[in-house]
Motif scaffolding. Structure first.
Motif, PDB file in Angstrom:
ATOM      1  N   UNK A  80     -67.475 -87.341   0.538  1.00  0.00           N
ATOM      2  CA  UNK A  80     -68.729 -87.550   1.273  1.00  0.00           C
ATOM      3  C   UNK A  80     -69.902 -87.799   0.336  1.00  0.00           C
ATOM      4  N   UNK A  81     -69.632 -87.777  -0.978  1.00  0.00           N
ATOM      5  CA  UNK A  81     -70.670 -88.072  -1.956  1.00  0.00           C
ATOM      6  C   UNK A  81     -71.345 -86.849  -2.545  1.00  0.00           C
ATOM      7  N   UNK A  82     -70.761 -85.681  -2.334  1.00  0.00           N
ATOM      8  CA  UNK A  82     -71.386 -84.443  -2.806  1.00  0.00           C
ATOM      9  C   UNK A  82     -70.904 -84.012  -4.181  1.00  0.00           C
ATOM     10  N   UNK A  83     -70.006 -84.757  -4.773  1.00  0.00           N
ATOM     11  CA  UNK A  83     -69.493 -84.404  -6.087  1.00  0.00           C
ATOM     12  C   UNK A  83     -68.384 -83.379  -5.984  1.00  0.00           C
ATOM     13  N   UNK A  84     -67.804 -83.080  -7.137  1.00  0.00           N
ATOM     14  CA  UNK A  84     -66.692 -82.131  -7.195  1.00  0.00           C
ATOM     15  C   UNK A  84     -67.208 -80.711  -7.006  1.00  0.00           C
ATOM     16  N   UNK A  85     -66.605 -79.995  -6.077  1.00  0.00           N
ATOM     17  CA  UNK A  85     -66.930 -78.589  -5.849  1.00  0.00           C
ATOM     18  C   UNK A  85     -65.721 -77.794  -6.310  1.00  0.00           C
ATOM     19  N   UNK A  86     -65.910 -77.021  -7.338  1.00  0.00           N
ATOM     20  CA  UNK A  86     -64.808 -76.285  -7.947  1.00  0.00           C
ATOM     21  C   UNK A  86     -64.440 -75.063  -7.113  1.00  0.00           C
ATOM     22  N   UNK A  87     -63.199 -74.628  -7.303  1.00  0.00           N
ATOM     23  CA  UNK A  87     -62.699 -73.467  -6.575  1.00  0.00           C
ATOM     24  C   UNK A  87     -63.533 -72.220  -6.781  1.00  0.00           C
ATOM     25  N   UNK A  88     -64.068 -72.055  -7.983  1.00  0.00           N
ATOM     26  CA  UNK A  88     -64.905 -70.886  -8.277  1.00  0.00           C
ATOM     27  C   UNK A  88     -66.202 -70.878  -7.486  1.00  0.00           C
ATOM     28  N   UNK A  89     -66.566 -72.016  -6.939  1.00  0.00           N
ATOM     29  CA  UNK A  89     -67.736 -72.116  -6.063  1.00  0.00           C
ATOM     30  C   UNK A  89     -67.311 -72.062  -4.601  1.00  0.00           C
ATOM     31  N   UNK A  90     -66.253 -72.796  -4.256  1.00  0.00           N
ATOM     32  CA  UNK A  90     -65.837 -72.927  -2.857  1.00  0.00           C
ATOM     33  C   UNK A  90     -65.225 -71.657  -2.285  1.00  0.00           C
TER      34      UNK A  90
ATOM     35  N   UNK B 270     -73.120 -74.401   5.227  1.00  0.00           N
ATOM     36  CA  UNK B 270     -73.172 -75.298   6.380  1.00  0.00           C
ATOM     37  C   UNK B 270     -72.229 -76.479   6.224  1.00  0.00           C
ATOM     38  N   UNK B 271     -72.142 -77.014   5.024  1.00  0.00           N
ATOM     39  CA  UNK B 271     -71.262 -78.152   4.787  1.00  0.00           C
ATOM     40  C   UNK B 271     -69.797 -77.767   4.972  1.00  0.00           C
TER      41      UNK B 271
ATOM     42  N   UNK C  70     -62.067 -81.762  -1.348  1.00  0.00           N
ATOM     43  CA  UNK C  70     -61.832 -83.210  -1.428  1.00  0.00           C
ATOM     44  C   UNK C  70     -62.677 -83.943  -0.389  1.00  0.00           C
ATOM     45  N   UNK C  71     -62.733 -83.419   0.830  1.00  0.00           N
ATOM     46  CA  UNK C  71     -63.535 -84.019   1.904  1.00  0.00           C
ATOM     47  C   UNK C  71     -65.011 -84.062   1.521  1.00  0.00           C
ATOM     48  N   UNK C  72     -65.508 -82.971   0.971  1.00  0.00           N
ATOM     49  CA  UNK C  72     -66.916 -82.922   0.572  1.00  0.00           C
ATOM     50  C   UNK C  72     -67.188 -83.880  -0.584  1.00  0.00           C
ATOM     51  N   UNK C  73     -66.261 -83.956  -1.537  1.00  0.00           N
ATOM     52  CA  UNK C  73     -66.432 -84.878  -2.659  1.00  0.00           C
ATOM     53  C   UNK C  73     -66.452 -86.326  -2.170  1.00  0.00           C
TER      54      UNK C  73
ATOM     55  N   UNK D 195     -61.010 -79.597  12.607  1.00  0.00           N
ATOM     56  CA  UNK D 195     -59.794 -78.791  12.690  1.00  0.00           C
ATOM     57  C   UNK D 195     -59.596 -77.979  11.431  1.00  0.00           C
ATOM     58  N   UNK D 196     -58.543 -77.176  11.437  1.00  0.00           N
ATOM     59  CA  UNK D 196     -58.283 -76.297  10.306  1.00  0.00           C
ATOM     60  C   UNK D 196     -57.958 -77.089   9.054  1.00  0.00           C
ATOM     61  N   UNK D 197     -58.201 -76.431   7.917  1.00  0.00           N
ATOM     62  CA  UNK D 197     -57.928 -77.076   6.641  1.00  0.00           C
ATOM     63  C   UNK D 197     -57.854 -76.007   5.561  1.00  0.00           C
ATOM     64  N   UNK D 198     -57.379 -76.377   4.383  1.00  0.00           N
ATOM     65  CA  UNK D 198     -57.299 -75.439   3.259  1.00  0.00           C
ATOM     66  C   UNK D 198     -58.278 -75.869   2.175  1.00  0.00           C
ATOM     67  N   UNK D 199     -58.540 -74.974   1.251  1.00  0.00           N
ATOM     68  CA  UNK D 199     -59.606 -75.136   0.278  1.00  0.00           C
ATOM     69  C   UNK D 199     -59.630 -76.453  -0.473  1.00  0.00           C
TER      70      UNK D 199
END
Length: 125
Positions: free
Chosen positions: A39-49, A16-17, A34-37, A25-29
């Motif tokens: 927002x206070x959600x911490x680092x989300x690694x590529x292996x998760x995203x 959902x996030x 970076x946007x989610x981080x 609008x469109x964006x890349x991984x």
């Protein structure tokens, strides 16, 4: 229970996030992470995203387009589909209802919640 549970909470709502992050609008991984981080959600690694993005694409909730760049590697840009917007609205509403229920139960236990700087509220509503 003294461990930090945020990672498991994030796992349950990350789809959902990611959808919500694409409403502007469109964006890349990397930029989504970076946007989610920010927002206070911490680092989300590529292996998760990236598995999330692939799953959303397979479900028809986002489309992806690879674009070459003049410098560095190309990027896959993700865009929300109409089905993705509809799913975000439906599932986002369900999540917010769930979050409200969790807040109500926690408030009965007088759980304090961190407030932004300058805020005078101390307890959950």
């Amino acid at each position: 229970m003294t461990s930090d549970r945020r990672a498991s909470w994030l796992k349950g709502v990350l789809d959902l996030l990611v959808l919500a992050s694409l409403t502007a609008g469109e964006n890349y991984g990397y930029e989504i992470a970076k946007d989610l981080a920010e927002s206070g959600l911490g680092q989300i690694k590529g292996g998760t995203l990236y598995p999330v993005l692939n799953r959303l694409e397979e479900a028809g909730l986002v489309t992806a387009e690879f674009r070459a760049t003049e410098r560095g590697p190309g990027r896959r840009y993700y865009r929300l589909t109409d089905l993705g917007r509809q799913t975000l609205a439906e599932q986002g509403g369900l999540w917010l209802g769930f979050e409200e229920s969790v807040r109500a139960v926690l408030a009965r236990g007088h759980v304090e919640t961190p407030q932004p700087a300058g805020s005078h509220e101390g307890k959950l509503r």
